[in-house]
Design a protein around this motif. Structure first.
Motif, short mmCIF file in Angstrom:
data_model
loop_
_atom_site.label_atom_id
_atom_site.label_comp_id
_atom_site.label_asym_id
_atom_site.label_seq_id
_atom_site.Cartn_x
_atom_site.Cartn_y
_atom_site.Cartn_z
N PRO A 1 8.12 -58.13 -29.53
CA PRO A 1 7.16 -59.24 -29.71
C PRO A 1 6.23 -59.39 -28.50
CG PRO A 1 9.34 -60.10 -29.22
CD PRO A 1 9.47 -58.61 -29.35
N LEU A 2 5.06 -59.91 -28.78
CA LEU A 2 4.08 -60.20 -27.75
C LEU A 2 4.65 -61.27 -26.82
CD1 LEU A 2 0.98 -59.65 -27.16
CD2 LEU A 2 0.56 -61.73 -28.42
N VAL A 3 4.54 -61.06 -25.51
CA VAL A 3 5.00 -62.03 -24.52
C VAL A 3 3.76 -62.69 -23.92
CG1 VAL A 3 6.26 -62.37 -22.35
CG2 VAL A 3 7.05 -60.67 -24.01
N PHE B 1 1.43 -63.66 -35.38
CA PHE B 1 0.27 -64.04 -34.57
C PHE B 1 -0.66 -62.85 -34.37
CE2 PHE B 1 -1.85 -64.42 -30.42
CZ PHE B 1 -2.68 -65.49 -30.72
N LEU B 2 -0.09 -61.70 -34.04
CA LEU B 2 -0.93 -60.51 -33.87
C LEU B 2 -1.65 -60.15 -35.16
CD1 LEU B 2 1.21 -58.27 -31.52
CD2 LEU B 2 -1.09 -59.13 -31.10
N ASN C 1 -5.14 -58.10 -27.73
CA ASN C 1 -4.89 -56.68 -27.99
C ASN C 1 -3.39 -56.42 -28.13
OD1 ASN C 1 -4.49 -53.81 -27.59
ND2 ASN C 1 -6.57 -53.74 -26.78
N ARG C 2 -3.01 -55.76 -29.22
CA ARG C 2 -1.60 -55.44 -29.47
C ARG C 2 -1.03 -54.51 -28.39
NH1 ARG C 2 1.77 -55.38 -33.95
NH2 ARG C 2 0.08 -56.18 -35.24
N GLY D 1 0.78 -56.99 -23.95
CA GLY D 1 0.88 -56.20 -25.17
C GLY D 1 2.03 -55.22 -25.14
N GLU D 2 2.28 -54.64 -26.29
CA GLU D 2 3.33 -53.63 -26.42
C GLU D 2 2.90 -52.37 -25.67
OE1 GLU D 2 4.05 -52.69 -30.52
OE2 GLU D 2 3.95 -54.78 -31.10
#
Length: 105
Positions: A2-4, A26-27, A43-44, A95-96
């Motif tokens: 998950p996005l932090v 959300f993304l 941005n992912r 992002g990841e």
């Protein structure tokens, strides 16, 4: 992953941390946002940082979402953005890590 999201003060010291749900809702909202939207800037696979001025627009866009899209993640991020605005700080999205697929030739 998950996005932090971190709330940072003016010196970029981290004051709070939250994250998005594991479904990536959300993304998905960000990626579906219209061109020119501040949401579209998240941005992912990269890091994104919004300053106080950008956060005002970010909160406005979150508040304009239809009620069915304002889930707990959206509400948490709006609250984090409000905290950053009140602190004259930033919202920092991590992002990841991008992992390119291996290609066999």
């Amino acid at each position: 992953m998950p996005l932090v999201v971190y709330v940072e003060d003016q010196n970029h010291e981290r004051m709070a941390k939250t994250h998005e749900d594991h479904k990536g809702t959300f993304l998905s909202l960000c990626e579906a946002a219209p061109e020119g939207s501040i949401l579209r800037a998240v941005n992912r696979y990269g890091d994104t940082m919004f300053n106080e001025i950008q956060l005002v627009r970010f909160v406005a866009e979150l508040n304009e979402l239809p009620p069915e899209k304002r889930n707990s993640t959206v509400r948490k991020l709006a609250a984090a953005a409000e905290f950053a605005i009140a602190s004259h700080g930033y919202l920092f999205f991590v992002g990841e890590p991008f992992e390119p697929r291996s290609v066999t030739v």
